[in-house]
Motif scaffolding. Sequence first.
Motif, PDB file in Angstrom:
ATOM      1  N   GLU A  96       0.836  -1.201   0.000  1.00 41.54           N
ATOM      2  CA  GLU A  96       0.000   0.000   0.000  1.00 41.54           C
ATOM      3  C   GLU A  96       0.868   1.247   0.000  1.00 41.54           C
ATOM      4  O   GLU A  96       0.656   2.172  -0.784  1.00 41.54           O
ATOM      5  N   ASN A  97       1.873   1.274   0.883  1.00 46.06           N
ATOM      6  CA  ASN A  97       2.773   2.426   0.949  1.00 46.06           C
ATOM      7  C   ASN A  97       3.582   2.569  -0.336  1.00 46.06           C
ATOM      8  O   ASN A  97       3.783   3.685  -0.839  1.00 46.06           O
ATOM      9  N   ALA A  98       4.056   1.448  -0.855  1.00 42.84           N
ATOM     10  CA  ALA A  98       4.864   1.487  -2.076  1.00 42.84           C
ATOM     11  C   ALA A  98       4.058   2.053  -3.241  1.00 42.84           C
ATOM     12  O   ALA A  98       4.541   2.899  -4.002  1.00 42.84           O
ATOM     13  N   LEU A  99       2.810   1.582  -3.385  1.00 38.71           N
ATOM     14  CA  LEU A  99       1.973   2.054  -4.489  1.00 38.71           C
ATOM     15  C   LEU A  99       1.604   3.517  -4.311  1.00 38.71           C
ATOM     16  O   LEU A  99       1.587   4.282  -5.289  1.00 38.71           O
ATOM     17  N   GLU A 100       1.333   3.922  -3.070  1.00 35.59           N
ATOM     18  CA  GLU A 100       0.969   5.324  -2.845  1.00 35.59           C
ATOM     19  C   GLU A 100       2.135   6.249  -3.173  1.00 35.59           C
ATOM     20  O   GLU A 100       1.956   7.336  -3.732  1.00 35.59           O
ATOM     21  N   LYS A 101       3.356   5.837  -2.857  1.00 32.32           N
ATOM     22  CA  LYS A 101       4.522   6.648  -3.200  1.00 32.32           C
ATOM     23  C   LYS A 101       4.687   6.749  -4.712  1.00 32.32           C
ATOM     24  O   LYS A 101       5.061   7.800  -5.237  1.00 32.32           O
ATOM     25  N   THR A 102       4.386   5.657  -5.408  1.00 28.28           N
ATOM     26  CA  THR A 102       4.438   5.694  -6.874  1.00 28.28           C
ATOM     27  C   THR A 102       3.336   6.591  -7.427  1.00 28.28           C
ATOM     28  O   THR A 102       3.545   7.329  -8.396  1.00 28.28           O
ATOM     29  N   ASN A 103       2.140   6.540  -6.806  1.00 26.88           N
ATOM     30  CA  ASN A 103       1.054   7.439  -7.218  1.00 26.88           C
ATOM     31  C   ASN A 103       1.492   8.894  -7.126  1.00 26.88           C
ATOM     32  O   ASN A 103       1.278   9.692  -8.049  1.00 26.88           O
ATOM     33  N   LYS A 104       2.102   9.232  -5.992  1.00 22.47           N
ATOM     34  CA  LYS A 104       2.528  10.624  -5.775  1.00 22.47           C
ATOM     35  C   LYS A 104       3.620  11.016  -6.763  1.00 22.47           C
ATOM     36  O   LYS A 104       3.655  12.144  -7.262  1.00 22.47           O
ATOM     37  N   LYS A 105       4.524  10.073  -7.040  1.00 20.48           N
ATOM     38  CA  LYS A 105       5.595  10.330  -8.009  1.00 20.48           C
ATOM     39  C   LYS A 105       5.008  10.567  -9.397  1.00 20.48           C
ATOM     40  O   LYS A 105       5.419  11.486 -10.110  1.00 20.48           O
ATOM     41  N   PHE A 106       4.025   9.745  -9.779  1.00 20.63           N
ATOM     42  CA  PHE A 106       3.393   9.892 -11.086  1.00 20.63           C
ATOM     43  C   PHE A 106       2.672  11.236 -11.182  1.00 20.63           C
ATOM     44  O   PHE A 106       2.766  11.942 -12.205  1.00 20.63           O
TER      45      PHE A 106
END
Length: 259
Positions: A213-223
């Motif tokens: 969940e944290n990993a995907l959210e960080k990728t969301n923010k990066k995108f």
Amino acid sequence: MHTRDEKIEALGRVIDILDTLRVKCPWDAKQTNETLRPNTIEEVYELCDALINEDDTNICKELGDVLLHVLFYAKIGEEKNSFDIVNVCDALNSKLIFRHPHVFGNVNVNSTDDVLKNWEELKLKEKGGNKTVLSGVPSALPAMIKADRIQEKAANVGFDWEKPEQVWDKVREELAEFEQTLSEDDPKHREEEMGDLLFSVINAARLYNINPENALEKTNKKFIKRFNYLERRARETGKALKDMTLSEMNNIWEEAKKL
């Protein structure tokens, strides 16, 4: 930082203010468990956002909002003569002591894995042995978090890969099965295989101590950050994104990655 007495005094002030609001504020006076629930979910997500951003100022603020909701539900329980904040704390105290026999008892543990395995076994005993391993996973959890918790609980009773690297064979197997559905006219089967693929990737994240969940959210923010840059640069050139070629957008995207 503050002393224990100061912490207790501050908590007492919040309880006193809430008691006053419950009587004198029309909005607070009419709240119920049902009406508060959507707000509680929102507050928890706002706290999670502050946590992922490592924003201590907002973490402090959002923790206060979540604490208010905990106290509010306890106040409603008190008004129904069902329970109050003391009962909530007493139940929590008993649970913490019962589930940490390696701290408050004579059980020896050698690692965090041992602690987690004991935790699951003790949770089963709390219900007299009638509770199933996975019944403690809330049905309302978002699917990714639920998958992670399901796999974690299963692993804590020994249902897991012997070595983390073994999971990649499963990931490749699920990917191949999904790719096979692309040549089929069966949307339901395709969805099922995508679910299996995602479940196996989440399992891999767990095995490598990555919170999916944290990993995907960080990728969301990066995108989002990179896409906002792309959008801004496109405006500077006087073009709308829909009028740009993919090559033009990719060039700007590479700029964003470097920044």
